[in-house]
Design a protein around this motif. Sequence first.
Motif, PDB file in Angstrom:
ATOM      1  N   GLU A  21       0.859  -1.193   0.000  1.00 25.22           N
ATOM      2  CA  GLU A  21       0.000   0.000   0.000  1.00 25.22           C
ATOM      3  C   GLU A  21       0.885   1.229   0.000  1.00 25.22           C
ATOM      4  O   GLU A  21       1.899   1.276   0.698  1.00 25.22           O
ATOM      5  N   GLY A  26      -2.487   1.826  -7.832  1.00 22.17           N
ATOM      6  CA  GLY A  26      -1.824   1.040  -8.860  1.00 22.17           C
ATOM      7  C   GLY A  26      -2.386   1.322 -10.252  1.00 22.17           C
ATOM      8  O   GLY A  26      -3.588   1.509 -10.417  1.00 22.17           O
ATOM      9  N   HIS A  28      -3.328  -0.292 -13.215  1.00 23.20           N
ATOM     10  CA  HIS A  28      -3.622  -1.618 -13.761  1.00 23.20           C
ATOM     11  C   HIS A  28      -4.002  -1.481 -15.221  1.00 23.20           C
ATOM     12  O   HIS A  28      -4.942  -0.773 -15.556  1.00 23.20           O
ATOM     13  N   THR A  61      -7.964   0.347 -11.219  1.00 22.70           N
ATOM     14  CA  THR A  61      -7.659   1.781 -11.338  1.00 22.70           C
ATOM     15  C   THR A  61      -8.912   2.582 -11.710  1.00 22.70           C
ATOM     16  O   THR A  61      -9.205   3.609 -11.094  1.00 22.70           O
ATOM     17  N   GLU A 252      -4.773   7.422 -13.867  1.00 21.98           N
ATOM     18  CA  GLU A 252      -3.798   7.692 -12.806  1.00 21.98           C
ATOM     19  C   GLU A 252      -3.558   9.195 -12.655  1.00 21.98           C
ATOM     20  O   GLU A 252      -3.461   9.714 -11.538  1.00 21.98           O
TER      21      GLU A 252
END
Length: 395
Positions: A21, A26, A28, A61, A252
């Motif tokens: 974490e 992340g 993905h 994500t 992201e």
Amino acid sequence: MSHDPSTDLIHHPYRPPEGFESPAIGVHKGSTVFFPNVAAMRSRSWKDKSAYTYGLHGTPTTFTLEERIATLEGGRHTLLTSSGLQAIMLVNLSLLRSGDEVLLPDNVYGPSRELAMHELARYGIGHRIYDPMGGAEALAAVITERTRLLWVEAAGSVTLEFPDLRGLVRAARERGVTVALDNTWGAGIAFRPFDLGEGLGVDVAIQALTKYPSGGGDVLMGSITTVERALHEQLMMTHSRFGIGVGANDAELVLRGLPSLALRYRAQDESARRIARWAESRPEIVQVLHPALAASPGHEHWRALCKGAAALVSLVFHERHEWPAVERFVDALRVFRLGYSWAGPVSLAVPYRLSAMRSIAPRWNGALVRLAIGLERTEDLIADLEQALAALGTD
Ligand SMILES: *Cc1c(COP(=O)(O)O)cnc(C)c1O
């Protein structure tokens, strides 16, 4: 069984330990998603976010970003689109059919009007323009038995009039018309779109995540948020059938912007208000459009509903300063850059010819320049505007 390294590099046995974490979500990536067996392939459902089936139907994500945008908007369900404009398109094409009519405010985001005129029209979907400042009465006058969807925008694009949102929502609700809000300006910070008070809220809130949620001026994305499950499912199935998805790297970028969203919104709000008040003292400018100014149209509605204001300020020049002079002003700006969009770090300016953009005659005839305030020091921005005003000259 041992394979050639080329195969082992694709089917490698190492699995990293679980439990990592960090502040970052992340990234993905995947079009293909693996299933452990046929039973899993047959039974997995992406519709309730309980499992993964295909990249287009969600990854950790994108699910995470959807949930965070739903929280930001005060809604329950969110869909992601590849731009803010695509979110508007999807709401229209999911909720309307041939023979229906959609209502757009005269100060709607310009490309939304173009979409209605040139694309929705081809599908037999009509549109009508209403005066957003005419309140519930003006709205009721354009609602027909064919009206299915009402778009609202607070504040409106470019001229930043703030409508009586509650009055408009109530008038639509009483007539069974679905209400969609373009909440890019409010961004989930200025007011709560699903809780406008008096038991009222919009049905759908879209946002250009391109603006505040990203905050970087480096990514395009949109969102569609709802509270009602049935409405979400209708939008979700259209979204799926049209094959709309967003890339993991873009998701992201927006996830990275969200923790600082409220701080950026407040900082740009404060700076924009200082610049708006400064502009009111300038003799070259006849009207400063910013809903927190008492002289700006709809200020009382903004004050009754909002806890903040976005980064936009529009300046209407005195008619004695004709377009060539105002263009010299824009070209003379050094810290402000010339460019579309807003809510990024860089302050931006765009000149607009209002007369070509509105169905209802604008209140102002002078040239208009919209400023989007970035994150530079306010004094440097005011100094830049001051030196550029000198370029207006006397013609
Ligand atoms: C920018 C904007 C959009 C469109 O967003 P894109 O991601 O650029 O397509 C829609 N509505 C409003 C009010 C906007 O400012």
